[in-house]
Scaffold this motif. Sequence first.
Motif, mmCIF file in Angstrom:
data_model
loop_
_atom_site.group_PDB
_atom_site.id
_atom_site.type_symbol
_atom_site.label_atom_id
_atom_site.label_comp_id
_atom_site.label_asym_id
_atom_site.label_seq_id
_atom_site.Cartn_x
_atom_site.Cartn_y
_atom_site.Cartn_z
ATOM 1 N N ASP A 378 0.819 -1.205 0.000
ATOM 2 C CA ASP A 378 0.000 0.000 0.000
ATOM 3 C C ASP A 378 0.857 1.261 0.000
ATOM 4 O OD1 ASP A 378 -2.166 -1.640 0.049
ATOM 5 O OD2 ASP A 378 -2.864 -1.108 2.053
ATOM 6 N N SER A 382 0.896 3.792 -3.161
ATOM 7 C CA SER A 382 0.393 5.128 -2.875
ATOM 8 C C SER A 382 1.412 6.189 -3.274
ATOM 9 C CB SER A 382 0.064 5.252 -1.379
ATOM 10 O OG SER A 382 -0.333 6.566 -1.053
ATOM 11 N N PRO A 592 -5.738 7.377 -2.328
ATOM 12 C CA PRO A 592 -5.220 6.460 -1.309
ATOM 13 C C PRO A 592 -4.748 7.230 -0.091
ATOM 14 C CG PRO A 592 -3.694 6.663 -3.178
ATOM 15 C CD PRO A 592 -4.961 7.331 -3.580
#
Length: 688
Positions: A378, A382, A592
Amino acid sequence: MALLTFPHFSSHFPSLSSFPNAPSFSPTRRYCLTKATGTAILWFKHDLRTDDHPALLAASTFPSLLPIYVFDHRILSRFSDETLELLLLALQDLRKALKDRGSDLMIRFGNADSVIQQLATEVKATCVFAEQEVEYELRLIIDVLKQRLKSVTVPQGSPRIELWQTPFYEVKDVQNLPASYDEFKKYRLPVSTPLQLSVSTLPGVEIETDWGVLPSYDDIKGFMTSSQRKSGENWSLIREVSAETVLRRKALEYGDRIERSSSFGQTPSRERSRSVFVTKEGNIVGGGTDVVLNALAAYLRYLEGTARDDWQEVHERVRASESRNGASFIGLFGPALSLGIISRRRVYYEAIKYEQERNAGFLSPFGYSAATIAAAVDAVCSKEWYWLMALRNQKINDGVYSTRIWKWKGFLIEYTVAGEDGPAVLLVHGFGAFWEHYRDNIHGLAESGNRVWAITILGFGKSEKPNVVYTELLWAELLRDFIVAVVGEPVHIVGNSIGGYLVAIVAGIWSDLIKSLVLINSAGNVIPSYSFIPLSRVQDRQTSGASWLGSRILLFYLRLRTQELVKKCYPTRVERADDRLINEMLRASYDPGVLVVLESIFSFNLSIPVNFLLEDVKGKVLIIQGMKDPISDSSSKVAMLKENCDGVLIKELDAGHCPHDEVPERVNTIICEWIIGVESNILVESRV
C-alpha cells in the motif's frame, strides 16, 4: 496491535495481472535513443543504488562512464540530520558497489549544475543521465543544467541530458492518466519487474581525475552552515526542535501545568553487530541497498519467529513504531525510499514474492495474508500514485496558477506562488480543502503588491496522504518548514477554519517567522484564565476501533452530501460553492490514504487556547469572521475574542464559514489594507 496479527484484505492497488482494456502504455522504456558514444555522466541524486537502476544499465553501454554525487546545499537543506547520516552511509555503500564493478563514485561540492557543466567539459561528455524530478526546486536545477550544457562543445555536438525514471507502471504518456484514483484503478496496470545490472564490469574513464573523498557528518554540517543565507542561519535551528518541545517550554514559562499521557515508552536501542538501524538516533532503517533489503525481509516476516538478532531488532521497532495500522513501514523505510537506496518497485516485488511463498504461488483476490505485506504494498503504490499525479499536473497545468511541488520529509506537497515583489503572504486552507480554495484571493493579493504562496497541506487535495498520525502539531511543523525552506522570510500568514488554528500555533511557537496573523473563521477555543496547556504525543493518539469505523462512516456520508454541506457554508452566495470546488473535494476523497486523514478527526487536540497562542503576536492579529457561519456561533466567538485577546482587530462580515471564497473582493481589500498597515509599523520600528 491488531494490524500485526490479522490478515489485511485490501484490493486498493493494481495486481500483477495484465488487462487488455488499458490505454496506450509502452512495454519497455528506452533512455538513450541514439548511439551510445563518448563519455556518459551519471548524476546520482535520490537514486543511491545499483540495484534496479535503469540509467546505470543504459550508461553501462557507453565506452566511458563517470558516476558523480554533488553535495549541493540546495538539495541537502531539505534533509533532517538523521537523513544526512543516512545519506553518507548510502553513498559509502554506493561507492563500494561501483568499485566492485571497476568504476567509482566522484564526490564534489557546490552547485550541481555548475559542477556537472565543468566536468562535462573536462571529460568531453556526450550524455548526462539525471533522474526525473517533480519537485520544483530540483526541476529548476535540471533546467539550468540543460542550458549550461549547451555551452559545452564535444565532437558529437553538445552533451544531451537524459531524464529517466524507474517505471513502476509502464506508462507511455502520463498526461493521459485520469486525475481520479477511482478511475485509475480500473486500468488494472501490471507492476513492472525490477532490473538487475547484467554487466560485472562497468566502463571506466580515460582521463586522470580526482574522485574526491567522502566527507564526515561534521564536514557536511559545516558545509551547510557556510552555504546558508545570512537570514537563514538562525532559522536552521528552528527546524530542529519539535513543536511539542517548544510548546512545553513556553507553557512552563507561563507557569502552566501540562497534562500529558506518558503511558508509552520508547524502546531502548541495543547495540547489535548487524543492526540495520545505523544512524545515531536509530529510528530508521539505513545503510546500503543490501542492508535495507535485509531489513525489508525481516519486516515482511514479522509474524514468523526468528533467532537472528538483527531481525528481532526490526520486529521490536515495528511494534514501537506502529502508531496506527500500517504506519510502521513508512516510519522505518520512508527515508531509504526517499533517498532511492531501494526502489518502490523492488519493495513491491519482494512483498509479492513473499506473499506467493506463503501461499504456494497463489495470490488471493481478497487481499494479503500478512499485514506487513499489505503495509509495504500500500505504501509504495500510494507513493507512486502521488508521484505520477505530481508529474501529470505539472505537465498539464490547466489552472490559472502554476502548480509546484515541495518535498517535506519525503512526502510531496503541492503549492502555488504569484506576485513578483512586496511582502510575503502565505495562505492556508481548512479541513477537506486545498490551495485552490483561495482561487480568487491569490491574484487579488498579488496584484496589490504582495508575493503570495498558497499551500495544500499534507493529507489534502493533491498533496500526498501517507500513513502517518495526523496532528495539529505535525501540520504546524510542516508550515514552519515551508516558511523556512520555500518562502525564506517572515510572512503574513492567513488561515481559514482548522487552517486558522494551525497558523495560530505557528505564530504562538515561532513568532519570529510571522509578520502578522490573519484568522478567517478559525477553529480553536478562547479559554478565559486557562490553568494548563493540554499536550499529547503522537504515541498517545493510536487508532481505536471507534475511529477506524467512524472514519469509514464519515467518508461515506461526506461523499453523499458534499455539495449540500459545502453550500451551507456559503449562505449569502450559494453559487460560489460551484462544481469546480465540489468536484475536487470528491476527487480527493478517493485518493489512497484519505481514510487515514479522516481517522485523525477523532484524535484532534484543539484544546490549546487560542488566546494562549496569540500572546506573542499582540497587535499583529486580524480576525475576519463570517457572522453566518453554520459551524460555530460567531457572535459568541467574537465576544470571547474581544474580551480575552488584547490587540486584536476584528472584522465582521455578512458571510458564512469561508468568507475568503464567498466574498473574496471584500476579504482581499481587508487583508491588503491590513498588510500595508503592518508593513508601515515595521518600517517605523526599524528606524527607531
